[in-house]
Scaffold this motif. Structure first.
Motif, PDB file in Angstrom:
ATOM      1  N   SER A   7       0.852  -1.188   0.000  1.00  0.00           N
ATOM      2  CA  SER A   7       0.000   0.000   0.000  1.00  0.00           C
ATOM      3  C   SER A   7       0.883   1.232   0.000  1.00  0.00           C
ATOM      4  N   GLY A  66      -3.875   7.681   4.365  1.00  0.00           N
ATOM      5  CA  GLY A  66      -4.259   7.071   5.626  1.00  0.00           C
ATOM      6  C   GLY A  66      -5.379   6.076   5.418  1.00  0.00           C
ATOM      7  N   VAL A  78       3.777  -0.712   3.953  1.00  0.00           N
ATOM      8  CA  VAL A  78       3.175   0.611   3.822  1.00  0.00           C
ATOM      9  C   VAL A  78       4.276   1.558   3.371  1.00  0.00           C
ATOM     10  N   ALA A 127       5.563   5.339   1.676  1.00  0.00           N
ATOM     11  CA  ALA A 127       5.300   6.754   1.424  1.00  0.00           C
ATOM     12  C   ALA A 127       6.416   7.320   0.556  1.00  0.00           C
ATOM     13  N   LYS A 171       3.694  12.488   6.681  1.00  0.00           N
ATOM     14  CA  LYS A 171       3.979  11.057   6.515  1.00  0.00           C
ATOM     15  C   LYS A 171       3.629  10.277   7.772  1.00  0.00           C
ATOM     16  N   LEU A 202       0.903   7.633   7.593  1.00  0.00           N
ATOM     17  CA  LEU A 202       1.207   6.283   7.128  1.00  0.00           C
ATOM     18  C   LEU A 202       2.070   5.517   8.130  1.00  0.00           C
ATOM     19  N   VAL A 211      -0.523   4.037  10.301  1.00  0.00           N
ATOM     20  CA  VAL A 211      -1.165   2.879   9.667  1.00  0.00           C
ATOM     21  C   VAL A 211      -0.296   1.643   9.839  1.00  0.00           C
ATOM     22  N   SER A 212       0.991   1.774   9.554  1.00  0.00           N
ATOM     23  CA  SER A 212       1.897   0.637   9.665  1.00  0.00           C
ATOM     24  C   SER A 212       1.991   0.126  11.103  1.00  0.00           C
ATOM     25  N   TYR A 242       7.212  -0.326   7.266  1.00  0.00           N
ATOM     26  CA  TYR A 242       7.020   1.028   6.729  1.00  0.00           C
ATOM     27  C   TYR A 242       8.279   1.445   5.980  1.00  0.00           C
TER      28      TYR A 242
END
Length: 297
Positions: free
Chosen positions: A151, A156, A244, A246, A256, A259, A262-263, A271
């Motif tokens: 992803s 997000g 994940v 970015a 950032k 994200l 999220v990770s 990440y």
């Protein structure tokens, strides 16, 4: 399903779901594991042109498609479908599952010795990054099977602050201008900030962005204005198969840290902050593809 053409290494299909005729493209070595590639809002499947060449060289097949109202997938002809709230990310995931099931069922005729109920990987960019993770929650691989999830550049897993205000302003500008040329320029500046790689083809990027229709832009933008899956990320229990990512120079999604969060909510996930990349990492193949291949193993 209609308008299907095929060759030994490429098969275009139109798969109609809820009256939407989705354009799909399956390519690569016959019998190879299938990787699904999901593009960003206001883009199309061509952001992965370099990616698929690299994946085919590694023995993978690739499955790409265009979102509603993007490039070769037209917007709805039924006006009742082109309203806010009709489509959301779960709807898009159900459509993706229909596409995958249709393609996989047809392809398994040639793969009877090794049928697979799940793709080898799903790679998604921007809203495609949201869809990759959400799909994994709704359709997890069955026991004994693995689907890797990459992803990237996702906004997000919940609506960002002031999202509705920003998207509505962009939609209104497109309507007022009667064209997306100015909006395309502003979008490309956010996606690919200076300094760009010397070999970067901005005109090709512009053609990709300008292939989006206003209806398609609205439908996908509306989906970003009201979603929240953050508290459901715990449902992903195979985090070791999730990355994940970015872009270091992404001027589109904001901090950032979104994200990173999220990770951190997906136990075992990795990440990555991709140096030199903007909002569309696949269009920075020199830095993106080595990371992708290492992750795929």
């Amino acid at each position: 399903m209609a308008d299907s053409t095929s060759t030994s290494n490429e098969r275009e299909q139109i798969i109609t779901i809820d009256t939407i005729p989705y354009y799909t493209l399956l390519e690569g070595p016959p019998n190879g594991p299938i990787i699904i590639l999901i593009h960003a809002l206001m883009a199309n499947h061509h952001i992965y042109d370099s990616t698929v060449t690299t994946l085919h060289q590694q023995g993978y097949q690739t499955l790409r498609y265009d979102h509603i109202g993007h490039n070769k997938t037209p917007p709805p002809t039924d006006p009742t479908l082109n309203k806010q709230g009709v489509f959301n990310f779960d709807t898009f995931c159900h459509h993706l599952n229909h596409i995958w099931t249709s393609i996989n069922s047809a392809d398994n005729g040639a793969r009877a010795h090794d049928p697979t109920p799940t793709p080898a990987a799903i790679i998604g960019c921007s809203i495609g990054g949201v869809l990759a993770l959400r799909y994994h929650m709704l359709y997890p691989p069955p026991p004994g099977h693995i689907t890797k999830i990459l992803s990237m550049a996702a906004p997000g897993m919940s609506t960002l602050p002031n999202s509705a205000e920003k998207w509505n302003a962009r939609i209104e500008k497109w309507r007022a201008d009667g064209t997306n040329k100015d909006l395309a320029s502003a979008t490309l500046d956010r996606w690919f900030p200076e300094p760009r790689p010397k070999n970067f083809d901005m005109e090709r990027a512009r053609r990709i962005v300008e292939s989006c229709t206003l209806d398609g832009y609205e439908i996908c933008a509306w989906a970003t204005m009201n979603f929240d899956y953050t508290d459901q990320l715990y449902r992903i229990t195979d985090g070791q198969n999730v990355m994940v990512l970015a872009g270091e120079k992404d001027g589109n999604i904001g901090p950032k840290e979104v994200l990173v969060d999220v990770s951190q909510r997906i136990e075992g996930s990795k990440y990555v902050l991709l140096e030199g990349a903007g909002h569309i990492p696949p269009m920075h193949p020199d830095v993106f593809e080595p990371v992708m291949l290492e992750f795929l193993g």
